[in-house]
Design an enzyme around this catalytic site. Structure first.
Site, PDB file in Angstrom:
ATOM      1  N   ASP A  92      -6.878  -0.655   4.327  1.00 47.55           N
ATOM      2  CA  ASP A  92      -6.602  -1.628   3.277  1.00 47.55           C
ATOM      3  C   ASP A  92      -6.902  -3.053   3.745  1.00 47.55           C
ATOM      4  O   ASP A  92      -6.334  -4.010   3.234  1.00 47.55           O
ATOM      5  CB  ASP A  92      -5.153  -1.509   2.802  1.00 47.55           C
ATOM      6  CG  ASP A  92      -4.199  -1.348   3.959  1.00 47.55           C
ATOM      7  OD1 ASP A  92      -4.610  -1.654   5.090  1.00 47.55           O
ATOM      8  OD2 ASP A  92      -3.064  -0.921   3.733  1.00 47.55           O
ATOM      9  N   ASP A 137      -1.079  -0.549   6.245  1.00 47.12           N
ATOM     10  CA  ASP A 137      -1.121  -0.097   7.632  1.00 47.12           C
ATOM     11  C   ASP A 137      -2.313  -0.693   8.375  1.00 47.12           C
ATOM     12  O   ASP A 137      -2.519  -0.425   9.545  1.00 47.12           O
ATOM     13  CB  ASP A 137      -1.119   1.433   7.723  1.00 47.12           C
ATOM     14  CG  ASP A 137      -2.292   2.041   6.971  1.00 47.12           C
ATOM     15  OD1 ASP A 137      -3.178   1.277   6.550  1.00 47.12           O
ATOM     16  OD2 ASP A 137      -2.312   3.268   6.805  1.00 47.12           O
ATOM     17  N   ASP A 188       0.878  -1.151   0.000  1.00 48.77           N
ATOM     18  CA  ASP A 188       0.000   0.000   0.000  1.00 48.77           C
ATOM     19  C   ASP A 188       0.929   1.218   0.000  1.00 48.77           C
ATOM     20  O   ASP A 188       2.086   1.099   0.389  1.00 48.77           O
ATOM     21  CB  ASP A 188      -0.867  -0.035   1.257  1.00 48.77           C
ATOM     22  CG  ASP A 188      -1.772   1.159   1.341  1.00 48.77           C
ATOM     23  OD1 ASP A 188      -2.317   1.536   0.300  1.00 48.77           O
ATOM     24  OD2 ASP A 188      -1.919   1.713   2.435  1.00 48.77           O
TER      25      ASP A 188
END
Lengths: 742, 248
Positions: free
Chosen positions: A605, A601, A400
């Site tokens: 996501d 994190d 990400d």
């Protein structure tokens, strides 16, 4: 009794699940401690009995005495052997050697009896307990064999002829006990590596009550108690500082070795270390609960979950016992018919001894536990052993972007003002809004003027958050101020002059974000916000690439910014993805490159983390309960990913090696023993060696790179200080005095 | 046989400075008792007694092994086996001595050995610290099993005797040889400074290397020359042996 409780029944000593009943019988309801093998029973007895330093525990003394008696039997047997060899050669009076040999045989019998009593009894108890649980254990076979050997030899001595096998019985008992104990100790060491975290908490804490400070047991601490924590001590429970200030080492959670200052009103977490200054902390959680408790719980759950290798080994070891029993029985009968029953019995005993289920049972859990423990010490938390095994197979890693490759706290790269506006007014209005919000951009704006966010200013108007767009405040006079996205403000019909329009276009082209400040119907200022790449990001990606992983960055950002990132990091960046699209993209990459890990994190996501083969969440720290990721990095050091990958691969290699060793050893050993080429005493020694090999291989995983910062070794270095400071000065002086005495 | 035993005793005595370096710490733990000097002495003797008992049993086993090896071949090969074992023993001693002296070309294996050590650690420390002579004896019993190049070397010599009883006698003599210095170390552990201990260790290492060299020469002479296998087997008496056989 439910199936769930049956599967979670674990050994009191090592925590390994108990063997399951073979023929589907129900487990007996456990009342006292339960052990998975005689080694654990023995080792637990040793640790339980260890009272004062001056007394050796009776169990250990048993082993020592048994060793002494066995060695004596060995000496007598050696003497007997030399008679066998020299008898034909010796000329003259044969009556004396014969009488002497008889004496030696009687001595053997005399010295074997205590060995059987001392070491046979624990085995017998274990076999009996297993039998009650409906488990036919190898101990039972072993004990039968040993007792038969002793009985036969005793009969030989009594009747004055025939071979004696006392030394065999003794050696078997000593080495089986020793080998089992070694195995139990190894398992305990592996679990202790995990429990090292738990040991960070002090056993006694200083509670400040109405009657002044007093040392109490940690377990007795209640929510609301005020605890005094001295410099060098670990904070025992989650809490809030009520007085004092200290630099706190929060390495346990953040992996960050730089201490942070904490003062009155701020939260502190159990397990963190107060480096200087005395603080008083009001407990907000019970001992072993809260953030640290969650960490311990996560580690415990990881330990109890079985990986694929473990399950496979378990399934195979279920067939182990019946197969070995059959082979042993066949050996006894086969050799018994050909070479006589004595030889048959010895060969059968060798089969039982060499077929060591210990190595098989230890092969996987020990390696996994060692690795989990080491990882936890390094700030990498695996949710399960299976996560470790899956990570080892990863061929691609997806990242990400925001908060993962970038720090997640962007900074203001530039402030563009419209022509006729006062900078002081921009500051005042921007802060008014930004302070009220927790958005990363708001925090960046606060940081730009070095203002603490959240500090409420008297008389400020109510600030309204427009989700996904920005902030808006309207004061009593109806004067509205907005801070938010450029497009949102333009959609509201707010004008922008040419210079700001140009600045916005420039910023977008450079891949920066913007936040606009507007009042009085016009956009007055533009904040150009740049994301900061984590300093170790380039290194971390390079390390992963060096390990042969394909890399990809999945981001929701627009293409311009993605292209810029791709340039900087030299990786494929796929832009403009919604969380669901990220999951689909992962599926594409998995099809092309193989198993894929997703690093994020863990906040926005989650779908991608779940969709990947292994989800890796960053910066879990005090919030390890985030469930979507299989692997949690307590800190946010990206280089830990490559480290964890290497550890996982090493662990799986070790597991495979262990299993190969255990199977190969058992297969070859049983074949040799069944052929009658292996003496039972040698088999007993080899059995201990086999367990030792597996233990040593697995423990190697748990004891490397201890010099690194953030490792358990480094964490433990602080420990003596904490312990020393809790020892009252008077006691320390007394200790010194007693040492000085002759 | 008698003279060999005396010489093995002397070899043990000279080599025991090596023991002090390796196991001296254990004997010092033994002496950590508040009771009187004679009590400490008793514990030290019991400890050494345990060690010797283990050495004796191991010597017997080595003798049996040597006997079996010798019985497997002819008399000629028995000499060869004895010679080979001597050579092995000597090399062991040289390596051990050089390592102790600080000329170490191999890294001390830390992994597996250390793990084994830390697993069996409780066993030792419990017995070492526990009161009572029997505990000191048991500690000694276990100490005898500790991996030690010197012991291996003499075990190889014991195996070269190709007779269990002689092997037992040889190892007992060796063990007795190590007693005086070990007991003295335990008794007067506080008298030696760390530097003094280091010097003793150095001197010991040189002794061990010398013993090893002599044993190697003897083994070589066994292998090359035709020596009566029942001849003296102590490393210190075969100087004459080699000088006798060398001219041939």
């Amino acid at each position: 009794m439910s199936a769930a409780t049956a599967t979670t029944a674990a050994c009191t000593y090592c925590g390994l699940p108990l063997p399951r009943p073979l023929f589907g019988r129900k487990m007996v309801e456990a009342t006292g401690p339960q052990y998975c093998c005689s080694g654990c029973r023995f080792a637990h007895a040793v640790t339980q009995e260890r009272g004062d330093a001056g007394t050796a525990s009776w169990t250990l003394t048993c082993l020592g005495l048994a060793l002494f008696f066995s060695m004596s039997v060995m000496v007598f047997t050696i003497a007997l052997w030399s008679f066998d060899v020299y008898e034909p050669a010796s000329e003259g009076n044969l009556a004396l050697p014969a009488a002497f040999a008889d004496l030696l045989r009687w001595l053997c019998l005399l010295f074997t009896a205590p060995v059987v009593l001392l070491l046979g009894r624990p085995l017998a108890v274990d076999a009996w307990e297993d039998l009650r649980r409906g488990v036919w254990s190898a101990d039972l076979l072993l004990l039968t064999g040993v007792l038969a050997a002793c009985g036969y030899s005793t009969w030989s001595v009594w009747s004055g002829g025939g071979p004696v096998y006392f030394e065999t019985a003794c050696v078997i008992l000593v080495f089986v006990t020793f080998g089992r104990w070694l195995g139990a100790s190894g398992r305990l060491k592996a679990t202790a590596a995990l429990d090292a975290l738990q040991q960070l908490l002090p056993a006694e804490v200083c509670r400040v009550g109405a009657d002044g400070p007093r040392l109490v047991r940690l377990e007795t601490v209640q929510i609301g108690d005020i605890l005094s924590v001295q410099a060098g001590e670990r904070i025992p429970v989650d809490g809030q500082i009520v007085s004092g200030a200290a630099a706190i080492d929060e390495q346990v959670f953040t992996g960050e070795s730089v201490p942070v200052g904490r003062s009155v009103g701020e939260r502190v977490f159990a397990g963190t270390l107060s480096l200087d200054g005395t603080i008083h902390v009001r407990a907000t959680a019970r001992p072993r609960e809260g953030a640290f408790g969650a960490l311990l719980e996560a580690v415990r759950i990881a330990r109890e979950s079985k990986g694929r290798y473990h399950t496979a080994a378990d399934r195979m070891s279920r067939f182990f016992f019946p197969v070995i029993t059959a082979v042993a029985a066949a050996t006894v009968v086969g050799h018994g018919l050909v070479h006589g029953w004595g030889a048959g019995w010895l060969a059968g005993l060798s089969v039982v001894l060499i077929a060591c289920p210990c190595a098989l049972a230890l092969a996987t859990p020990l390696a996994v536990w060692s690795a989990l423990g080491r990882a936890a010490g390094q700030g990498v938390l695996f949710r399960s052993g299976e996560a470790l095994e899956r990570l080892a197979e990863i061929r691609a890693v997806a990242f990400d972007k925001t908060g993962t490759l970038t720090t997640g706290s962007p900074r203001i790269a530039g402030l563009v003002l419209s022509s006729e506006v006062d900078a002081a007014e921009v500051e005042q209005r921007a802060l008014l809004l930004a302070r009220e919000s927790n958005h990363v951009f708001s925090r960046a704006i606060c940081a730009f003027w070095s203002v603490e966010p959240g500090a409420w200013v008297a008389g400020s108007p109510v600030v309204r958050t427009v989700p996904g767009c920005g902030l808006e405040a309207i004061d009593e006079t109806g004067d509205a101020t907005q801070l938010g996205g450029w497009d949102w403000l333009r959609r509201k019909g707010i004008e922008a002059d040419v210079s700001l329009d140009q600045a916005h276009a420039d910023a977008c082209r450079d891949g920066h974000s913007v936040a606009a400040l507007a009042w009085g119907g016009a956009i007055r200022a533009l904040f150009v916000i740049a994301e900061t790449l984590r300093p170790e990001a380039v290194d971390a990606l390079q390390q992963l690439r060096a390990r042969g992983c394909s890399l990809v960055v999945l981001t929701g950002d627009h293409a311009l910014r993605a292209a810029r990132l791709a340039d900087t990091l030299q990786v494929t960046v796929i832009p403009a993805l919604s969380p669901q699209a990220k999951a689909q993209e992962l599926a594409h990459w998995r099809a092309r490159h193989g198993a894929i890990a997703m690093v994020g994190d863990g906040i926005n996501d989650s779908p991608a983390l779940v969709a990947a083969d292994v989800g890796i969440a960053l910066g879990c720290g005090t919030d390890v309960t985030r469930d979507s990721a299989a692997v949690c990095l307590l800190g946010d050091d990206l280089t830990r990913i490559a480290w964890a990958l290497e550890l996982a691969q090493e662990t799986v290699r070790t597991i495979r090696g262990n299993l190969a060793w255990a199977f190969g050893y058992n297969f070859v050993g049983v074949a040799i023993a069944a052929a009658g080429w292996l003496h039972p005493a040698v088999a007993a020694v080899l059995m201990a060696v086999s367990s030792g090999v597996v233990i040593a291989r697995s423990r190697r995983l748990g004891c490397a790179d201890e010099g690194r910062p953030g490792s358990t070794a480094a964490a433990r270095e602080h420990l003596p200080r904490a312990v020393v400071s809790t020892v009252p000065a008077a006691a320390a002086a007394g200790l010194a005095a007693s040492e000085a005495a002759p | 046989m008698m003279t060999e035993l005396v010489l093995t005793f002397v070899a043990g005595l000279l080599g025991s400075s090596h023991c002090v370096g390796m196991c001296g710490g254990l004997t010092m733990i033994l002496s950590l008792t508040p009771r009187g000097r004679w009590h400490i002495f008793g514990r030290q003797v019991a400890f050494s007694g345990g060690r010797i008992f283990t050495y004796c049993v191991l010597g017997g086993l080595a003798g049996v092994l040597g006997q079996r090896l010798a019985a497997a071949g002819a008399t000629e090969s028995a000499v060869r086996i004895a010679g080979g074992l001597c050579l092995l023993a000597g090399l062991f001693l040289v390596v051990e001595g050089l390592t102790a002296a600080g000329f170490s070309w191999r890294r001390r294996s830390s992994g597996a050995a250390a793990c084994g050590g830390c697993l069996t650690g409780p066993l030792f420390t419990t017995f070492l610290r526990a009161e009572g002579l029997h505990n000191a004896f048991l500690a000694g019993l276990l100490t005898g099993f500790l991996p030690c190049g010197l012991v291996y070397a003499f075990l190889a010599l014991a195996a070269a005797r190709t007779n269990p009883l002689e092997g037992m006698a040889l190892m007992t003599a060796f063990g007795l040889g190590t007693v005086p210095l070990m007991v003295a170390t335990g008794m007067g552990s506080t008298l030696l400074t760390p530097l003094g201990r280091q010097r003793v260790l150095k001197a010991a290492a040189v002794c061990v290397v010398l013993t090893g060299a002599i044993t190697v020469v003897r083994g070589a002479s066994f292998l090359c020359g035709s020596v009566d296998p029942s001849g003296p087997s102590c490393p210190f008496c075969n100087r004459t042996q080699t000088s006798l056989t060398a001219p041939q």
